[in-house]
Design a protein around this motif. Structure first.
Motif, PDB file in Angstrom:
ATOM      1  N   LYS A 276      41.288 -45.379   6.091  1.00 24.94           N
ATOM      2  CA  LYS A 276      42.244 -45.821   5.064  1.00 24.94           C
ATOM      3  C   LYS A 276      43.228 -46.840   5.665  1.00 24.94           C
ATOM      4  CE  LYS A 276      45.806 -44.190   1.907  1.00 24.94           C
ATOM      5  NZ  LYS A 276      46.587 -43.088   1.362  1.00 24.94           N
ATOM      6  N   GLY A 277      43.708 -46.508   6.865  1.00 21.61           N
ATOM      7  CA  GLY A 277      44.649 -47.413   7.532  1.00 21.61           C
ATOM      8  C   GLY A 277      43.979 -48.736   7.877  1.00 21.61           C
ATOM      9  N   LYS A 278      42.755 -48.630   8.404  1.00 17.59           N
ATOM     10  CA  LYS A 278      42.032 -49.824   8.824  1.00 17.59           C
ATOM     11  C   LYS A 278      41.790 -50.771   7.651  1.00 17.59           C
ATOM     12  CE  LYS A 278      38.126 -50.818  11.713  1.00 17.59           C
ATOM     13  NZ  LYS A 278      36.801 -50.439  12.082  1.00 17.59           N
ATOM     14  N   LYS A 279      41.531 -50.174   6.502  1.00 13.03           N
ATOM     15  CA  LYS A 279      41.245 -50.997   5.318  1.00 13.03           C
ATOM     16  C   LYS A 279      42.504 -51.359   4.543  1.00 13.03           C
ATOM     17  CE  LYS A 279      36.514 -49.579   4.503  1.00 13.03           C
ATOM     18  NZ  LYS A 279      35.868 -50.883   4.404  1.00 13.03           N
ATOM     19  N   ARG A 280      43.658 -50.904   5.060  1.00 14.57           N
ATOM     20  CA  ARG A 280      44.924 -51.144   4.332  1.00 14.57           C
ATOM     21  C   ARG A 280      44.774 -50.678   2.873  1.00 14.57           C
ATOM     22  NH1 ARG A 280      45.105 -52.161   9.209  1.00 14.57           N
ATOM     23  NH2 ARG A 280      45.865 -54.083  10.109  1.00 14.57           N
ATOM     24  N   SER A 281      44.109 -49.529   2.718  1.00 17.41           N
ATOM     25  CA  SER A 281      43.815 -49.059   1.366  1.00 17.41           C
ATOM     26  C   SER A 281      44.934 -48.171   0.832  1.00 17.41           C
ATOM     27  CB  SER A 281      42.502 -48.268   1.383  1.00 17.41           C
ATOM     28  OG  SER A 281      42.249 -47.737   0.113  1.00 17.41           O
ATOM     29  N   LYS A 282      45.116 -48.196  -0.476  1.00 24.07           N
ATOM     30  CA  LYS A 282      46.117 -47.323  -1.099  1.00 24.07           C
ATOM     31  C   LYS A 282      45.449 -46.065  -1.652  1.00 24.07           C
ATOM     32  CE  LYS A 282      49.858 -50.392  -2.309  1.00 24.07           C
ATOM     33  NZ  LYS A 282      49.390 -51.722  -1.861  1.00 24.07           N
ATOM     34  N   LYS A 283      44.136 -46.100  -1.643  1.00 27.64           N
ATOM     35  CA  LYS A 283      43.359 -45.045  -2.290  1.00 27.64           C
ATOM     36  C   LYS A 283      43.142 -43.877  -1.327  1.00 27.64           C
ATOM     37  CE  LYS A 283      38.571 -44.957  -3.830  1.00 27.64           C
ATOM     38  NZ  LYS A 283      37.792 -44.378  -2.781  1.00 27.64           N
ATOM     39  N   ASP A 284      43.018 -42.675  -1.865  1.00 27.59           N
ATOM     40  CA  ASP A 284      42.731 -41.509  -1.031  1.00 27.59           C
ATOM     41  C   ASP A 284      41.290 -41.065  -1.212  1.00 27.59           C
ATOM     42  OD1 ASP A 284      45.183 -41.007   0.239  1.00 27.59           O
ATOM     43  OD2 ASP A 284      45.989 -40.274  -1.664  1.00 27.59           O
ATOM     44  N   VAL A 285      40.698 -40.605  -0.125  1.00 27.89           N
ATOM     45  CA  VAL A 285      39.404 -39.919  -0.189  1.00 27.89           C
ATOM     46  C   VAL A 285      39.669 -38.491   0.277  1.00 27.89           C
ATOM     47  CG1 VAL A 285      37.116 -39.758   0.893  1.00 27.89           C
ATOM     48  CG2 VAL A 285      37.973 -41.975   0.118  1.00 27.89           C
ATOM     49  N   LYS A 286      39.120 -37.517  -0.422  1.00 27.09           N
ATOM     50  CA  LYS A 286      39.348 -36.111  -0.065  1.00 27.09           C
ATOM     51  C   LYS A 286      38.038 -35.464   0.381  1.00 27.09           C
ATOM     52  CE  LYS A 286      43.718 -36.122  -1.411  1.00 27.09           C
ATOM     53  NZ  LYS A 286      44.834 -35.822  -0.545  1.00 27.09           N
ATOM     54  N   ILE A 287      38.132 -34.199   0.772  1.00 22.21           N
ATOM     55  CA  ILE A 287      36.935 -33.507   1.272  1.00 22.21           C
ATOM     56  C   ILE A 287      36.341 -32.610   0.179  1.00 22.21           C
ATOM     57  CG2 ILE A 287      36.125 -31.726   2.895  1.00 22.21           C
ATOM     58  CD1 ILE A 287      38.144 -32.919   4.940  1.00 22.21           C
ATOM     59  N   SER A 288      35.023 -32.683   0.053  1.00 27.16           N
ATOM     60  CA  SER A 288      34.289 -31.742  -0.791  1.00 27.16           C
ATOM     61  C   SER A 288      33.474 -30.882   0.178  1.00 27.16           C
ATOM     62  CB  SER A 288      33.361 -32.510  -1.736  1.00 27.16           C
ATOM     63  OG  SER A 288      32.470 -31.623  -2.371  1.00 27.16           O
ATOM     64  N   PHE A 289      33.917 -29.654   0.405  1.00 28.17           N
ATOM     65  CA  PHE A 289      33.222 -28.775   1.353  1.00 28.17           C
ATOM     66  C   PHE A 289      32.142 -28.044   0.565  1.00 28.17           C
ATOM     67  CE2 PHE A 289      34.347 -27.907   5.773  1.00 28.17           C
ATOM     68  CZ  PHE A 289      33.206 -27.190   6.113  1.00 28.17           C
ATOM     69  N   ASP A 290      31.060 -28.810   0.240  1.00 24.60           N
ATOM     70  CA  ASP A 290      30.180 -28.291  -0.804  1.00 24.60           C
ATOM     71  C   ASP A 290      29.006 -27.436  -0.331  1.00 24.60           C
ATOM     72  OD1 ASP A 290      28.677 -30.594  -0.046  1.00 24.60           O
ATOM     73  OD2 ASP A 290      29.708 -31.782  -1.564  1.00 24.60           O
ATOM     74  N   GLU A 291      29.043 -26.968   0.892  1.00 22.45           N
ATOM     75  CA  GLU A 291      28.173 -25.859   1.329  1.00 22.45           C
ATOM     76  C   GLU A 291      28.902 -25.094   2.415  1.00 22.45           C
ATOM     77  OE1 GLU A 291      24.044 -26.443   2.342  1.00 22.45           O
ATOM     78  OE2 GLU A 291      23.848 -28.056   0.856  1.00 22.45           O
ATOM     79  N   TRP A 292      29.154 -23.828   2.179  1.00 21.11           N
ATOM     80  CA  TRP A 292      29.728 -22.976   3.222  1.00 21.11           C
ATOM     81  C   TRP A 292      29.310 -21.543   2.932  1.00 21.11           C
ATOM     82  CZ3 TRP A 292      32.639 -18.763   1.970  1.00 21.11           C
ATOM     83  CH2 TRP A 292      33.211 -18.750   0.686  1.00 21.11           C
ATOM     84  N   ASN A 293      29.112 -20.787   3.956  1.00 15.32           N
ATOM     85  CA  ASN A 293      28.883 -19.342   3.821  1.00 15.32           C
ATOM     86  C   ASN A 293      28.503 -18.773   5.177  1.00 15.32           C
ATOM     87  OD1 ASN A 293      28.658 -16.807   2.695  1.00 15.32           O
ATOM     88  ND2 ASN A 293      27.118 -17.367   1.176  1.00 15.32           N
ATOM     89  N   VAL A 294      28.321 -17.467   5.204  1.00 13.21           N
ATOM     90  CA  VAL A 294      27.692 -16.803   6.346  1.00 13.21           C
ATOM     91  C   VAL A 294      26.187 -16.982   6.165  1.00 13.21           C
ATOM     92  CG1 VAL A 294      27.267 -14.555   7.424  1.00 13.21           C
ATOM     93  CG2 VAL A 294      29.555 -15.117   6.485  1.00 13.21           C
TER      94      VAL A 294
END
Ligand code: AHR
Length: 502
Positions: A276-294
């Protein structure tokens, strides 16, 4: 052992996106066939869906369900699952070496999702296929009509578009096991071009790009940096996966693993900020932790059986039977997500039915709750609102996975609308009870306290079809408000949910 915790109304982390309690259903083993779909089952509805399973999913209250894979999606032709059922092709599923009958496709899954009270999160095949099939599938699912694919959907019985917002740009593309595995640069380019094309159709789609399959991948975390460098402007989430294992049967080490989950999230969050910093972007990208379990109980024997079998349809596969120890682990994982809810907006337990799942079914027989159903259910129902930044003072232990692991794992959620505070607490100490004193600052007067406890003397205790409630929540004893503090005792190796009404 004693723990002092402080919750303050002004010390918050983030609002929690309810999709933190998402789930996942793959065409794998018996997840779909004899899991959600079994036309001959006594509870089957007109579409062949098991109502007993729908009831358990509804109770779980999972807001999204990722589909149809997983590794399966990387060689899947979505068109095979539309049109008259008797004309659908039987295909070889290369991911799990099974036969895919295609009796369930997008129409059947969409109907099921509606009945189960969950929204669809759909994965696109960027393994064996690419941009063109992806745009056709999105048009089929989301365009109102008047175009080739949308009119075909109508012809196949669905007049209105489903309006699916969340789309995964492939699955685990960093994994050499993936059909169509790519380098980070190759995948980043394809994902970006696909995202651009999909945005040409609808700018408001929420797009998830593949991050690492786990933090032990040799390409992690450079993969995230390269992929985000290519796609940052076009995507909303980066996907992470992690499965937890206890082959050594060492409970202290096992329960320390969520610390590595926390580090994994922290590192990827740092990579996101870097790009984000490198691209001087104002936009956010978040995490989708879309597989988790034992996932480890049946893993080795499954791999052996799979290598030998001759393309069965819907075989028993990845049917881990969870125990009480896994309740503690799942509780700690969910607490980690709540504490990181500012950056982890979406998470999907993998999976939902039969395959490493909280819900099990017997073909022609009952459906029941595995042990891990319970901590997931409690978090999904009551872990909604604002995550609190708790101050925790408690003895710690050193493990290989991490040093200074707190014996008390706790997360807190304030639901201002309901006027409740909910705490999820795991005592990671197996020998000593923990006396918890929890200061409640600036919340006003606490009126009532409810304590829900999951505890079993045997860490290996499981739930079965014959004894489905062997490990289940009970009412805890002795929690009280004393001089403005919440006080209670957590038994050794136990999971608790404490709810305070304000
Ligand atoms: O959930 C089981 C498998 O784990 C999925 O198919 C894949 O994405 C991951 O490796």
């Amino acid at each position: 052992m004693e723990a002092r915790v402080t919750a303050h109304a002004h010390y918050t982390i983030s609002d929690i996106d309810k999709r933190l309690y998402g789930s996942f259903l793959e065409h794998l083993g018996r997840a779909v066939y004899t899991g959600i779909y079994e036309p001959d089952h006594p509870t089957a509805d007109d579409s062949g869906m098991r109502k007993d399973v729908i009831d358990l999913v509804r109770e779980l209250d999972t807001p999204i369900c990722r589909y149809p894979g997983g590794n399966f999606v990387s060689a899947y032709n979505w068109e095979d699952g539309i049109g008259p059922k008797d004309e659908r092709p039987v295909r070889l599923d290369l991911a799990w070496r099974t036969l895919e009958s295609n009796q369930v496709g997008i129409h059947e899954f969409a109907d099921w999702a509606e009945k189960a009270g969950t929204e669809m999160m759909l994965a696109l095949n960027l393994g064996s296929r690419g941009l063109d099939e992806a745009r056709a599938f999105v048009e089929y699912v989301n365009h109102p009509g008047g175009s080739y694919w949308s009119d075909l959907r109508k012809k196949n019985g669905r007049a209105d578009p489903w309006g699916v917002k969340l789309w995964c740009l492939g699955n685990e593309m960093d994994g050499p096991w993936q059909v169509g595995h790519k380098s980070a640069a190759e995948y980043g380019h394809l994902a970006n071009e696909t995202a651009k094309a999909l945005r040409g159709f609808d700018k408001s789609l929420e797009l998830v790009v593949c991050g690492s399959s786990h933090s032990k991948m040799p390409t992690y975390p450079q993969w995230e940096a390269t992929v985000l460098e290519e796609t940052y402007d076009q995507v909303d989430y980066i996907s992470l996966h992690m499965y937890f294992e206890n082959y050594e049967k060492n409970t202290a080490e096992y329960l320390a693993l969520p610390e590595t989950l926390d580090r994994y999230i922290g590192t990827v969050s740092g990579v996101i900020d870097f790009i984000k910093g490198k691209k001087r972007s104002k936009k956010d990208v978040k995490i989708s932790f879309d597989e988790w379990n034992v996932w480890y109980h049946e893993r080795e024997s499954d791999a052996k059986r799979m290598a030998e079998w001759n393309w069965p349809h819907a075989p028993v596969l990845l049917e881990d039977i969870y125990n009480f120890e896994d309740v503690l682990q799942v509780g700690c994982i969910l607490n980690t997500f709540i504490r990181r809810s500012d950056v982890v907006r979406i998470a999907c337990i993998a999976q939902l039915v039969n395959v490493i799942a909280p819900i099990m079914t017997a073909p022609g027989g009952a459906a029941w709750k595995q042990t891990i159903y319970h901590p997931f259910h409690l978090a999904s129902r009551f872990g909604r609102g604002t995550a609190l930044r708790l101050d925790v003072d408690c003895p710690t232990y050193d493990a290989d996975a991490a040093a200074g692991v707190s014996y008390l794992d706790i997360a807190g959620v304030h639901d201002g609308d309901a006027g409740t505070l909910t705490f999820f607490a795991i005592n990671r100490n197996g020998t000593e009870p923990m006396e918890v004193s929890l200061g409640l600052e600036r919340f006003g007067d606490a009126r009532t306290v409810e304590h829900t406890l999951i505890k079993h003397d045997d860490l290996e205790a499981t739930n079965t079809m014959e004894a489905p409630d062997n490990v289940a929540p009970v009412k805890g004893e002795g929690a009280k408000i004393d001089g403005g503090d919440l006080k209670l005792t957590l038994p050794p190796y136990s999971y608790s949910m404490i709810r305070v009404s304000l």
